[in-house]
Design an enzyme around this catalytic site. Structure first.
Site, PDB file in Angstrom:
ATOM      1  N   TYR A  32     -60.050  85.255 -10.451  1.00 24.64           N
ATOM      2  CA  TYR A  32     -59.404  86.436 -11.008  1.00 24.64           C
ATOM      3  C   TYR A  32     -58.290  86.028 -11.958  1.00 24.64           C
ATOM      4  O   TYR A  32     -57.886  84.864 -12.038  1.00 24.64           O
ATOM      5  CB  TYR A  32     -58.860  87.328  -9.896  1.00 24.64           C
ATOM      6  CG  TYR A  32     -57.546  86.874  -9.284  1.00 24.64           C
ATOM      7  CD1 TYR A  32     -56.350  87.522  -9.596  1.00 24.64           C
ATOM      8  CD2 TYR A  32     -57.498  85.807  -8.392  1.00 24.64           C
ATOM      9  CE1 TYR A  32     -55.144  87.114  -9.033  1.00 24.64           C
ATOM     10  CE2 TYR A  32     -56.303  85.395  -7.830  1.00 24.64           C
ATOM     11  CZ  TYR A  32     -55.141  86.045  -8.152  1.00 24.64           C
ATOM     12  OH  TYR A  32     -53.945  85.638  -7.595  1.00 24.64           O
ATOM     13  N   LYS A 148     -57.872  79.591 -10.030  1.00 28.43           N
ATOM     14  CA  LYS A 148     -57.320  80.877  -9.595  1.00 28.43           C
ATOM     15  C   LYS A 148     -58.417  81.694  -8.903  1.00 28.43           C
ATOM     16  O   LYS A 148     -59.008  82.605  -9.481  1.00 28.43           O
ATOM     17  CB  LYS A 148     -56.725  81.641 -10.780  1.00 28.43           C
ATOM     18  CG  LYS A 148     -55.798  82.792 -10.383  1.00 28.43           C
ATOM     19  CD  LYS A 148     -55.091  83.349 -11.595  1.00 28.43           C
ATOM     20  CE  LYS A 148     -54.181  84.528 -11.247  1.00 28.43           C
ATOM     21  NZ  LYS A 148     -53.007  84.116 -10.463  1.00 28.43           N
ATOM     22  N   GLU A 180     -45.417  75.144  -4.946  1.00 30.12           N
ATOM     23  CA  GLU A 180     -45.184  76.403  -5.662  1.00 30.12           C
ATOM     24  C   GLU A 180     -44.975  77.523  -4.670  1.00 30.12           C
ATOM     25  O   GLU A 180     -44.981  77.309  -3.455  1.00 30.12           O
ATOM     26  CB  GLU A 180     -46.356  76.708  -6.595  1.00 30.12           C
ATOM     27  CG  GLU A 180     -47.705  76.810  -5.902  1.00 30.12           C
ATOM     28  CD  GLU A 180     -48.857  76.965  -6.879  1.00 30.12           C
ATOM     29  OE1 GLU A 180     -48.625  77.340  -8.036  1.00 30.12           O
ATOM     30  OE2 GLU A 180     -50.013  76.699  -6.480  1.00 30.12           O
ATOM     31  N   LEU A 205     -51.160  76.057  -9.367  1.00 28.01           N
ATOM     32  CA  LEU A 205     -51.810  76.826 -10.414  1.00 28.01           C
ATOM     33  C   LEU A 205     -51.102  76.550 -11.736  1.00 28.01           C
ATOM     34  O   LEU A 205     -49.871  76.520 -11.794  1.00 28.01           O
ATOM     35  CB  LEU A 205     -51.748  78.315 -10.091  1.00 28.01           C
ATOM     36  CG  LEU A 205     -52.498  79.219 -11.066  1.00 28.01           C
ATOM     37  CD1 LEU A 205     -54.005  78.985 -10.959  1.00 28.01           C
ATOM     38  CD2 LEU A 205     -52.171  80.681 -10.811  1.00 28.01           C
TER      39      LEU A 205
END
Length: 282
Positions: A32, A148, A180, A205
């Protein structure tokens, strides 16, 4: 009622239907993206569509819309939903075979393609005025955080655990090193004025907002891992994401960052990014 896009059609959200055998539902076999909208325009569209193409390629899903099609879909959704500020989510699954099977379906199986809007205050988000509180938690995700995918269960568990413990969100750590946030890239600014951010690799990411924010930074930048203790002792900290832009972090594991208020460099960087987004949105 909100209008969504599903497999070539714009329909009311109540009429959107997907097969119970869709691999996105059964296996989280899907990727996505999310694009922010300011003043009815798309922020950093090119970066998001390129990252979506990369994610699709990494797991071998074919047949998704191309960049021009995505642009047309997004603009139509903005118009039909009168969206002035918020986000558009794109989701592509490997499609719906005839039955459940770990083996991928035939190559000519059409992907399921979904896009929908969410109205949300972005530029004047009140959280940016007070900053957010984070706690650190072990990074137990699979080893391809750079793709992702819709495999977001652990991120959701982390965020809910953070809220239950009186924080707003969580930063993940591996062996004492911050990777993250649950849905954001993490950054700190040292007392010497150096911005430190995790390097791009499979552990994080590759943030589109991160890529646009870093050229706006006035401080010296070091792309390297930083430890939990280094973060707790930083002068400033912030996260970057499509939905949060540049969001100050004012507390880590109960430890105040700076004076416990959004840092001046972070506040300036947020303003600079929003100005940039307004100028460049399409």
């Amino acid at each position: 009622m909100r209008t969504i896009y599903l497999n070539g059609h714009f329909v009311p959200e109540t009429e959107g239907k997907v097969s119970v055998f869709d691999r996105g539902f059964l296996f989280a076999d899907a990727v996505y993206e999310v694009v922010s909208v300011l003043y009815g325009k798309l922020v950093d569209f090119d970066g998001h569509v390129q990252r979506l193409a990369r994610s699709l390629g990494e797991i071998g899903i074919i047949g998704a819309p191309d960049a021009d099609d995505w642009l047309a879909i997004c603009r139509e959704l903005v118009a039909r939903n009168n969206l002035k500020e918020g986000m558009i989510y794109w989701q592509v699954t490997r499609g719906s075979p005839e039955d459940r099977d770990f083996v991928f379906p035939p190559a000519d199986t059409l992907p399921t393609v979904l896009a929908f809007t969410q109205s949300r205050t972005l530029a004047d988000n009140p959280l940016a005025q007070r900053g957010i509180r984070v706690i650190t938690m072990p990074d137990l995700r699979w080893g391809r955080a750079d793709i992702k995918t819709t495999q977001l269960l652990y991120a959701s568990l982390m965020k809910n655990e953070a809220i239950a413990r009186g924080a707003d969100d969580a930063w993940m750590e591996r062996n004492g090193w911050i990777t993250e946030g649950s849905a954001q890239n993490a950054h700190i600014i040292t007392h010497a004025g150096v911005l430190i951010t995790h390097p791009l690799n499979r552990e994080i990411l590759h943030g589109i907002t991160r890529a646009s924010v870093l050229p706006l930074v006035a401080q010296r930048i070091e792309e390297r891992p930083f430890s939990v203790s280094e973060a707790e002792q930083a002068a400033e900290a912030f996260v970057s994401s499509a939905s949060g832009f540049v969001m100050p972090v004012v507390q880590i594991n109960g430890q105040k960052i700076g004076n416990g208020q959004p840092g001046s460099a972070t506040v300036q960087l947020r303003r600079a990014y929003i100005d940039w987004a307004r100028r460049t949105a399409i």
